[in-house]
Design an enzyme around this catalytic site. Structure first.
Site, PDB file in Angstrom:
ATOM      1  N   LYS C  79     -78.206 -72.323  -9.085  1.00 19.14           N
ATOM      2  CA  LYS C  79     -79.188 -71.758 -10.027  1.00 19.14           C
ATOM      3  C   LYS C  79     -80.512 -72.473  -9.839  1.00 19.14           C
ATOM      4  CE  LYS C  79     -79.685 -70.640 -14.977  1.00 19.14           C
ATOM      5  NZ  LYS C  79     -79.072 -70.757 -16.309  1.00 19.14           N
ATOM      6  N   SER C 154     -78.582 -66.510 -18.900  1.00 21.27           N
ATOM      7  CA  SER C 154     -79.661 -66.650 -17.936  1.00 21.27           C
ATOM      8  C   SER C 154     -79.179 -66.907 -16.504  1.00 21.27           C
ATOM      9  CB  SER C 154     -80.582 -67.788 -18.364  1.00 21.27           C
ATOM     10  OG  SER C 154     -79.877 -69.010 -18.292  1.00 21.27           O
ATOM     11  N   SER C 178     -75.254 -69.059 -21.301  1.00 19.27           N
ATOM     12  CA  SER C 178     -75.860 -68.627 -20.033  1.00 19.27           C
ATOM     13  C   SER C 178     -74.951 -68.649 -18.815  1.00 19.27           C
ATOM     14  CB  SER C 178     -77.107 -69.463 -19.741  1.00 19.27           C
ATOM     15  OG  SER C 178     -78.167 -69.013 -20.535  1.00 19.27           O
TER      16      SER C 178
END
Ligand SMILES: [Mg+2]
Ligand SMILES: [Zn+2]
Lengths: 97, 476, 485
Positions: C79, C154, C178
């Site tokens: 990420k 996210s 997330s």
């Protein structure tokens, strides 16, 4: 909407957060913030008298470092992403006078 | 009829602690260094970096708290103070607001007005900011983060002081305590001790405090004294003119002897403190406090007594020498080498203090090593050099920390004790100064002094004055 | 052989057995990215050159026996809020459009030590603020099950990349759901570990007291294996916890006999999609059939978690994101007059709408006169929520519920009504407030063919219990590859 956000408040928050909004964004921000605060006001339904505010979930304490120098000259790495630089320092608009 | 005003002063004193590393990272705290060389991701606010607390910082803070009669907050925390400024890389400072490490202390000061206690509201730990250099040519500022993250304690006094004299006495007292603890070198000129002055005035006898201002940028005792006088006058003038004093932060300009408001619309002074989520609370138990107490070095009062008892120093000398940590350190280290406490004390009380004054230096600025002072004392004491030469040699030690043995050797400053060599010079002096010889023989005893002087001059000061005197008298 | 359809552990075995070289594995991932990125947009940065070079180094270390772990040579996506030395790290924000960290996040470094090959950085909601991956400055990520839908957020890029089989597994971060919510939307498995289990050093902070890094993969075995590799006590993170129970793979046991599972009634009320409800309750039944003891109970306080979360997370974010100011790194406005104008222009141009919204809210709740009413109130609520969980875990080993009230919404449907979007995190957020571990894994699909996620929540430090329950449940179904796989 119970929370009416004034122009002054948005202006003030802009100063605190260093954000500059145009008129349209300002109106939207006023609406959004008011709505969020209305929603957050739900917390007032809860009786929290006598409840200690909890910032850390775990009761961990006393995490220390020993006083030993472990880092060498870091200037190259520190400056490697600088948007503007002069004399091995970060260049910024004049801060005084 | 003009009114009588009282000045009410409280101080916020920032002291850089003597730890080897910064408060939250393993970077060196050494003063100076190329810009940004003592930096890492933590002290430059790089994304993703996290702080880890230096244990030594907590111990210094506790030690200062104990020595200033504070109670130690046994469960204490760090908070974030949020404000934007380029010297503050994260745009928040890790500090303490809600649970500072020390509270409710005080120190006793003595001025011409007598003794009094200045209360200490709290002492908290925090990180120092970086340095901004202003570039006039390019109309910009340049940021160096070498100081960013250097540990500070901020000592917040109660508004207990009433004059510049009390303020200076309080600062001197704090400085002495902290220096003795070894917690900081407290150099005002290098910024390792800094004081912000909170000042208000009120009519004598008024029950309420007036509105106060906070003055920053005070980097010497003299500047502090001038700033207090200047701000006091400014506030009284405002009041007399029927105007209001505004609560604000002002920057003292010591050249112009005036303070300027630092206010701008963009500085809201709303710091949005909240508990630092990246650091865990500190629990200080009784054992830890006892341990720090036990480790506490000898403070001034104990030292003063010991100097008198152990070394037989007179009250006055002991007072002066223990009055500065640097003097005491120098005294002990030199005595340790040469084992002549009284001589060492004389040198400090005499030449050293004289030279500091002459060069407008603080004792903290002393650079020479005790070894070289001990050597000078040895040389003078053994008669290898006379007292005039000793002073001359010491001046070199004071300025450049030279090796006195080598210096005396190289410059040929050793006292000449060789009677033959001296006799030849004396004979020449007698020959060159018939008038004085005449005078002496006619009973003018004083004339011999002149002849000794001339001989010494010819010997470039290296002669043994006693021997010169003796030889002169014999020859005449 | 379709290498990317294997799980990370399966691929690792083949590499170890010399059936596949590391370069082949990495090339397979890079080819998949090449083929699918136009559709899915799950990456901000693909490090083709670096990955191929690293593949050779890792191969050598496998060959000479220095690397023997299950993940050696397996390609991973990270990420884009985790720092990777010299590799662009943007948080999907314009304000970090050119930022190359000078160090690598501890969790990523742990993976590298295990022989992982990083192929790139995945897309996300800007600074992890969002639930759809639509707030990225680099375009929205699409759901590999249906490109008209969001992947969740996210960590949407990481979950989509795993589901689209552009990598073998990925790392995500979870501040309010997330990892778990996008895992549920993308039909993959993700774990949010107990707070303090994986070092946050190098994770660009959103809400410091809530953020945790965790694994995202095809199955529970992968997740347990990855978590075992990234979890560590880190002296650089003061909130890191020294644990001696990090052998998560020990919990990969198909046995839930006697395991006490609590189902909070509050998680099955208004707002829950009936199809999601059915799939999740069905999963509970499956576990019951396998010997678990399942019981309904009242968790209470569920509706207070979101408001408390937004106060705490936004307050911390307003402070954490203050460092992005155009002075030290990243974007600086081109034209400005003086310092404060530079700050304001840089930040106003550099941050997107959602980030600004949260920074402003956070600044407001901390500002003079509001701190007690909002911030302290939220921290007190957090304490009560923690207590409610403590009480629940006195009775149950695992709490079972949905990961999200619905399946993935359509692109463009969520952002116009932020509060509605925030409500989508109702089942995940309280887990972060209480510091608990949670796992999301697929348990079915809705009538539109979109995946449904089952969430299992454990008590602090009890990852093994949720891993065991998840593993046992997983044994009853086949992994379903997304259409884009
Ligand atoms: Mg301060
Ligand atoms: Zn540092």
């Amino acid at each position: 909407m119970a929370n009416i956000i004034s122009d002054e408040t948005i202006e003030y928050v802009g100063i605190l957060a260093k954000l500059e909004l145009n008129e349209e964004e300002k109106e939207q921000a006023k609406k959004d913030m008011g709505a969020m605060l209305d929603y957050i006001d739900k917390l007032n339904e809860l009786d929290t008298t006598g409840v200690e505010p909890m910032s850390h979930v775990f009761p961990v304490t006393n995490v220390f470092r020993e006083d030993v120098v472990t880092n060498g000259d870091g200037s190259e790495a520190t400056l490697s992403n600088a948007p503007s630089m002069k004399d091995s320092g970060f260049k910024v608009p004049k801060t005084i006078g | 009829m003009s009114k009588v005003y009282e000045t009410v002063i409280g101080l916020e004193v920032h002291v850089e602690l003597a730890s080897k590393t910064k408060i939250f990272c393993g970077c060196s705290t050494a003063f100076g260094g190329a810009p940004n060389s003592h930096t890492c991701p933590v002290c430059t606010g790089m994304p993703g970096s996290l702080p880890v607390l230096n244990k030594q910082v907590v111990e210094y803070a506790i030690a200062v708290g104990l020595a200033t009669n504070c109670s130690i907050t046994q469960y204490c925390k760090f908070d974030r103070k949020n404000y934007f400024y380029p010297d503050n890389p994260q745009n928040y400072q890790i500090s303490q607001l809600y649970l500072p490490i020390c509270r409710n202390g005080g120190v006793e000061i003595e001025t011409a007005a007598g003794k009094k206690t200045v209360g200490i509201h709290e002492i908290h730990m925090e990180e120092d900011a970086g340095k901004l250099v202003h570039d006039e040519w390019e109309d910009c500022s340049i940021v160096d983060y070498n100081r960013s993250g250097v540990p500070l304690i901020e000592i917040v006094s109660e508004p207990d002081m009433r004059s510049a004299e009390e303020v200076i006495a309080y600062l001197e007292k704090l400085r002495l305590i902290i220096q003795y603890l070894g917690a900081s070198d407290c150099k005002l000129n290098e910024g390792s001790m800094r004081a912000d002055v909170n000042l208000s005035v009120r009519e004598m006898g008024a029950p309420e405090f007036g509105t106060r201002t906070e003055m920053k940028n005070l980097n010497s005792f003299k500047a502090i004294a001038r700033a207090i006088e200047g701000e006091r006058t400014r506030q009284i003038e405002l009041i007399e003119e029927g105007k209001k004093v505004i609560q604000e932060t002002r920057r003292w300009d010591d050249n112009k002897e005036y303070s300027y408001a630092m206010r701008s619309k963009e500085d809201a002074q709303d710091y949005r403190y909240f508990p630092e989520p990246d650091l865990v609370p500190i629990v200080i138990n009784d054992e830890w406090i006892a341990e720090i107490k036990a480790r506490q070095p000898e403070l001034r009062t104990e030292k003063l007594e010991r100097y008198k008892k152990e070394f037989g120093l007179p009250d006055y000398d002991a007072e002066i020498i223990t009055g500065h940590k640097k003097f005491a350190d120098l005294f002990e280290a030199t005595t340790e080498i040469c084992k002549k406490p009284k001589k060492v004390s004389n040198w400090i009380m005499g030449e050293i203090i004289r030279l500091l004054k002459e060069n407008e230096m603080d004792p903290e600025d002393i650079k020479f090593s005790p070894v070289n002072l001990a050597k000078v004392i040895e040389l003078a004491d053994s008669g290898a050099i006379n007292s005039t030469v000793a002073k001359e040699v010491f001046e070199e030690v004071f300025k450049h920390d030279i090796d006195p043995d080598k210096y005396v050797e190289e410059k040929g400053l050793k006292t000449v004790n060789d009677a033959g060599e001296l006799q030849a010079v004396v004979e020449q002096v007698i020959k060159d100064n018939p008038q004085s010889v005449e005078d002496y023989r006619n009973g003018k005893e004083k004339a011999i002094g002149f002849l000794v002087g001339q001989t010494m001059k010819a010997m470039k000061g290296k002669a043994n004055p006693g021997m010169v005197n003796k030889i002169l008298k014999e020859l005449l | 052989m379709r290498l990317m359809s294997l799980t990370a552990v399966e691929l690792g075995k083949k590499i170890k057995a010399k059936e596949v070289t590391v370069t082949e594995a990495v090339t397979a991932a890079l080819d998949a990215i090449e083929a699918k990125e136009k559709k899915v947009n799950s990456f901000v940065t693909v490090d083709r050159e670096g990955a191929l070079k690293r593949a050779e180094e890792v191969q050598k270390m496998i060959d000479d026996g220095t690397l023997t772990g299950p993940l050696a040579g397996v390609p991973v996506a990270i990420k884009d809020n985790m720092c990777t030395k010299d590799l662009l790290t943007t948080c999907s924000s314009k304000i970090l459009y050119n930022f190359k960290p000078t160090y690598t996040a501890e969790a990523v470094e742990n993976l590298e030590k295990a022989g992982a090959v990083i192929i790139g950085k995945t897309n996300m909601d800007e600074f992890a603020m969002g639930s759809t991956t639509e707030t990225s400055a680099y375009g929205a990520t699409k759901n590999p099950w249906n490109e008209a839908h969001v992947p969740g957020g996210s960590s949407g890029g990481s979950c989509a990349a795993v589901a689209a089989e552009e990598c073998s597994y990925a790392l995500g971060s979870d501040t309010g759901g997330s990892i778990r919510q996008p895992s549920s939307f993308c039909g993959v498995t993700g774990i949010k570990p107990t707070y303090g289990t994986v070092s946050r050093y190098g994770l660009i902070a959103y809400g410091s007291s809530l953020d945790q890094i965790g694994p995202i993969a095809k199955d529970v075995t992968d997740c347990a294996t990855i978590l075992e590799a990234i979890a560590s006590y880190d002296k650089k993170d003061s909130t890191s916890i020294a644990r001696d129970d990090l052998k998560f793979t020990d919990a990969l046991v198909d046995d839930v006999k006697g395991l006490k599972i609590g189902i909070p009634r509050d998680y099955f009320g208004e707002g829950l999609d009936p199809e999601v409800k059915e799939a999740v309750l069905n999963a509970a039944k499956v576990l019951e059939e396998k010997g678990a003891v399942v019981e309904e109970f009242d968790l209470s306080l569920v509706e207070y978690a979101i408001p408390a979360y937004y106060v705490i997370a936004c307050a911390e974010a307003s402070s954490n994101l203050a460092r992005f100011d155009g002075v030290k790194y990243g974007y600086r406005a081109k034209e400005y007059e003086g310092l404060h104008n530079m700050y304001k222009k840089t930040r106003s141009e550099g941050f997107g709408t959602e980030v600004k919204r949260r920074i402003m809210l956070g600044s407001f709740v901390l500002s003079s006169g509001y701190y007690d009413a909002y911030y302290l109130k939220a921290l007190r609520t957090k304490a009560l929520i923690k207590k409610a969980f403590d009480e629940a875990f006195a009775k149950y080993d695992v709490i079972l519920g949905p990961a999200a009230p619905t399946t993935a919404p359509k692109l463009g449907e969520s952002l116009s009504d932020p509060i509605k979007m925030y409500l989508g995190d109702i089942y995940t957020i309280s887990v972060n407030l209480a510091g608990l571990p949670g796992i999301s894994l697929p348990c079915g699909k809705d009538s539109n063919g979109l995946p449904i996620g089952l969430q299992l929540i454990g008590d602090c430090f009890k990852e093994k219990k949720i891993i065991r329950a998840a593993y046992a449940f997983e044994q009853t179904r086949e992994y379903e590859h997304s259409p884009l796989a």
